[in-house]
Design an enzyme around this catalytic site. Structure first.
Site, PDB file in Angstrom:
ATOM      1  CG  ASP A 180      -0.242  -0.231   2.522  1.00  0.00           C
ATOM      2  OD1 ASP A 180       0.683  -1.055   2.568  1.00  0.00           O
ATOM      3  OD2 ASP A 180      -0.593   0.448   3.508  1.00  0.00           O
ATOM      4  CD  GLU A 229       6.101  -1.298  12.422  1.00  0.00           C
ATOM      5  OE1 GLU A 229       6.181  -0.826  11.275  1.00  0.00           O
ATOM      6  OE2 GLU A 229       5.289  -0.887  13.269  1.00  0.00           O
ATOM      7  N   GLY A 281       6.913   8.384  11.600  1.00  0.00           N
ATOM      8  CA  GLY A 281       6.022   8.867  12.658  1.00  0.00           C
ATOM      9  C   GLY A 281       6.684   9.128  13.995  1.00  0.00           C
ATOM     10  CE1 TYR A 282       4.809   6.387  16.950  1.00  0.00           C
ATOM     11  CE2 TYR A 282       5.444   5.211  14.952  1.00  0.00           C
ATOM     12  CZ  TYR A 282       4.502   5.531  15.899  1.00  0.00           C
ATOM     13  OH  TYR A 282       3.239   5.006  15.805  1.00  0.00           O
ATOM     14  CG  HIS A 307       7.462   4.411  11.539  1.00  0.00           C
ATOM     15  ND1 HIS A 307       6.599   5.488  11.481  1.00  0.00           N
ATOM     16  CD2 HIS A 307       6.705   3.307  11.299  1.00  0.00           C
ATOM     17  CE1 HIS A 307       5.373   5.041  11.224  1.00  0.00           C
ATOM     18  NE2 HIS A 307       5.411   3.721  11.104  1.00  0.00           N
TER      19      HIS A 307
HETATM   20  C1  UD2 Z   1       2.595  -1.145   9.694  1.00  0.00           C
HETATM   21  C2  UD2 Z   1       3.783  -1.490   8.804  1.00  0.00           C
HETATM   22  C3  UD2 Z   1       3.580  -2.882   8.232  1.00  0.00           C
HETATM   23  C4  UD2 Z   1       3.420  -3.915   9.330  1.00  0.00           C
HETATM   24  C5  UD2 Z   1       2.276  -3.488  10.264  1.00  0.00           C
HETATM   25  C6  UD2 Z   1       2.211  -4.314  11.521  1.00  0.00           C
HETATM   26  C7  UD2 Z   1       4.835   0.414   7.698  1.00  0.00           C
HETATM   27  C8  UD2 Z   1       4.661   1.466   6.683  1.00  0.00           C
HETATM   28  N1  UD2 Z   1       3.849  -0.492   7.755  1.00  0.00           N
HETATM   29  O1  UD2 Z   1       1.531  -0.900   8.760  1.00  0.00           O
HETATM   30  O2  UD2 Z   1       4.685  -3.245   7.424  1.00  0.00           O
HETATM   31  O3  UD2 Z   1       4.621  -4.059  10.027  1.00  0.00           O
HETATM   32  O4  UD2 Z   1       2.415  -2.146  10.703  1.00  0.00           O
HETATM   33  O5  UD2 Z   1       1.723  -5.574  11.270  1.00  0.00           O
HETATM   34  O6  UD2 Z   1       5.837   0.353   8.370  1.00  0.00           O
HETATM   35  N2  UD2 Z   1      -1.425  -7.099   3.796  1.00  0.00           N
HETATM   36  C9  UD2 Z   1      -2.211  -7.670   2.787  1.00  0.00           C
HETATM   37  N3  UD2 Z   1      -3.534  -7.890   3.032  1.00  0.00           N
HETATM   38  C10 UD2 Z   1      -4.138  -7.551   4.216  1.00  0.00           C
HETATM   39  C11 UD2 Z   1      -3.352  -6.967   5.208  1.00  0.00           C
HETATM   40  C12 UD2 Z   1      -2.003  -6.743   4.964  1.00  0.00           C
HETATM   41  O7  UD2 Z   1      -1.724  -7.984   1.717  1.00  0.00           O
HETATM   42  O8  UD2 Z   1      -5.360  -7.768   4.336  1.00  0.00           O
HETATM   43  C13 UD2 Z   1       0.012  -6.889   3.542  1.00  0.00           C
HETATM   44  C14 UD2 Z   1       0.260  -5.722   2.598  1.00  0.00           C
HETATM   45  O9  UD2 Z   1       1.426  -5.978   1.867  1.00  0.00           O
HETATM   46  C15 UD2 Z   1       0.474  -4.569   3.545  1.00  0.00           C
HETATM   47  C16 UD2 Z   1       1.221  -5.257   4.679  1.00  0.00           C
HETATM   48  O10 UD2 Z   1       0.672  -6.570   4.772  1.00  0.00           O
HETATM   49  O11 UD2 Z   1       1.210  -3.535   2.917  1.00  0.00           O
HETATM   50  C17 UD2 Z   1       1.111  -4.575   6.035  1.00  0.00           C
HETATM   51  O12 UD2 Z   1      -0.219  -4.379   6.412  1.00  0.00           O
HETATM   52  P1  UD2 Z   1      -0.787  -2.912   6.663  1.00  0.00           P
HETATM   53  O13 UD2 Z   1      -0.282  -2.000   5.617  1.00  0.00           O
HETATM   54  O14 UD2 Z   1      -2.254  -2.977   6.841  1.00  0.00           O
HETATM   55  O15 UD2 Z   1      -0.095  -2.565   8.044  1.00  0.00           O
HETATM   56  P2  UD2 Z   1       0.016  -1.113   8.771  1.00  0.00           P
HETATM   57  O16 UD2 Z   1      -0.591  -0.053   7.925  1.00  0.00           O
HETATM   58  O17 UD2 Z   1      -0.502  -1.263  10.152  1.00  0.00           O
END
Ligand code: UD2
Length: 359
Positions: free
Chosen positions: A218, A308, A240-241, A238
């Site tokens: 994403d 993470e 954000g921090y 990151h």
């Molecule tokens: C953060 C981290 C992410 C991960 C997560 C904790 C950043 C920018 N992002 O983002 O890497 O460590 O925290 O778990 O540091 N995905 C799918 N389908 C789904 C859900 C997730 O394909 O239904 C994959 C996809 O590649 C996505 C990644 O997993 O980019 C991480 O998921 P997220 O973007 O929803 O996680 P987020 O925004 O909490």
């Protein structure tokens, strides 16, 4: 009698001379042979591509070849490092790893160093469930900015292989699709990436790939991400921090988890959405994070930010050899801070409730 003596001494001298000549020629020959043998080592995978894990003796251990990893003892107490001072950027960590910001490197120079090495760079990206909608933008912008002019193999992991968009790729660049199961929990999809990357490296990459980067789907590229990011073990700070006190970082704070970091510990808060390095280093990282995540799960504990949190715990003890500034993973919803001259890669704005399988 006198004449005989002279003849005898001359013969002896001649024999000694021949001996010296012979050993000189033989030595020279051996040197040439060893040059020839050295030249036969392929330059493109000349760095160590073995998958050595701790507790196993390293190859050539008799040479005292400590590897170049930067492992520090657990719970060592020291002042929190920073990558900014006011509006100025800090370009080196306290363990002397470069922090890559715009203006710290010459892209032409670096590309010309890496091009003859004929390297292959892998990138992994997961697009499971509704996250498939982000894939086209990710792939198209990677073509424009990610290691342009280098051999890049992108591995897409998805539960919908037929939905993977056909993106035109430049010569030397390839897209590979791997089927993975879906899940009812986004936390599991995100966390299991460590296991799948570990398996990919073991099954497919270790003979053919030099470096690997593991990226969130994403997201999209806006600017150059290239050879300046190459290193043994590479982490991204990151966005954000990086101005916060470490006690406020969202590390896992429960001592029961293997990802636990105490309030007065840690260096930076690193992104789970982008990390990389040499293949064998990322193999060790993914293997360790996966094992710790699974051992936690056996005890019914899931770290605050899944893999993470485990990545941050790993990087605290195993210092990255190169740190990428938040230029390498910004967030589209955040205004640009003064020290950010260029955004290279950023997370797009998304509606979590709409795209995740669970809340
Ligand atoms: C953060 C981290 C992410 C991960 C997560 C904790 C950043 C920018 N992002 O983002 O890497 O460590 O925290 O778990 O540091 N995905 C799918 N389908 C789904 C859900 C997730 O394909 O239904 C994959 C996809 O590649 C996505 C990644 O997993 O980019 C991480 O998921 P997220 O973007 O929803 O996680 P987020 O925004 O909490």
């Amino acid at each position: 009698m006198h004449l005989l003596n002279v003849k005898f001494v001359t013969v002896i001298l001649l024999l000694i001379l021949l001996g010296v000549l012979y050993s000189y020629i033989f030595r020279a020959y051996r040197i040439v042979v060893s040059f020839e043998q050295k030249d036969k080592i392929p330059v493109d995978r000349a760095h160590d591509s073995s998958l050595v894990v701790p507790d196993q003796p390293a190859p050539h251990a008799d040479f005292r070849a400590h590897d170049s990893s930067l492992v520090v003892p657990d719970h060592l107490q020291y002042e929190q490092p920073s990558i900014v001072k006011g509006n100025d950027v800090v370009t080196v960590t306290p363990w002397l790893a470069p922090v890559v910001w715009e203006g710290t490197f010459n892209p032409v120079l670096l590309d010309s160093i890496y091009r003859p090495k004929n390297i292959t760079i892998a990138a992994t990206v997961f697009a499971v469930g509704k996250y498939i909608m982000f894939l086209r933008n990710f792939l198209e912008t990677a073509e424009q900015h990610f290691f342009v002019g280098f051999r890049v193999h992108v591995y897409v992991f998805t539960d919908q292989p037929k939905e993977v968009p056909m993106v035109k790729m430049a010569a030397g660049r390839q897209l590979m699709v791997r089927s993975v199961p879906s899940s009812k929990r986004w936390q599991e999809i995100s966390a299991r990436r460590m296991e799948m990357i570990q398996t990919l490296i073991e099954e497919k990459l270790f003979k053919s790939t030099d470096y690997i980067f593991c990226l969130d789907v994403d997201s999209k590229f806006h600017g150059r991400w290239g050879t300046e990011s190459l290193g043994r073990l590479v982490a991204v700070v990151h966005p954000g921090y990086y101005r916060d006190k470490r006690s406020r970082f969202p590390y896992e704070r429960r001592p029961a988890s293997r990802a636990y970091i105490a309030p007065e510990e840690g260096d930076f808060y690193y992104c789970g959405g982008a990390f990389g390095g040499l293949l064998q280093e990322v193999h060790l990282l993914t293997k360790t994070c996966r094992a710790n995540f699974e051992a936690d799960a056996q005890e019914d504990i899931e770290a605050a930010w899944q893999e993470e949190s485990h990545l941050n715990r790993y990087m605290w003890t195993n210092k990255p050899s190169k740190v990428l500034s938040p230029e390498y993973l910004w967030q589209d919803f955040k205004a640009k801070n003064p020290e950010i001259q260029i955004i290279r890669f950023s997370g797009v704005v998304k509606n979590y409730a709409e795209i995740r399988p669970n809340v």
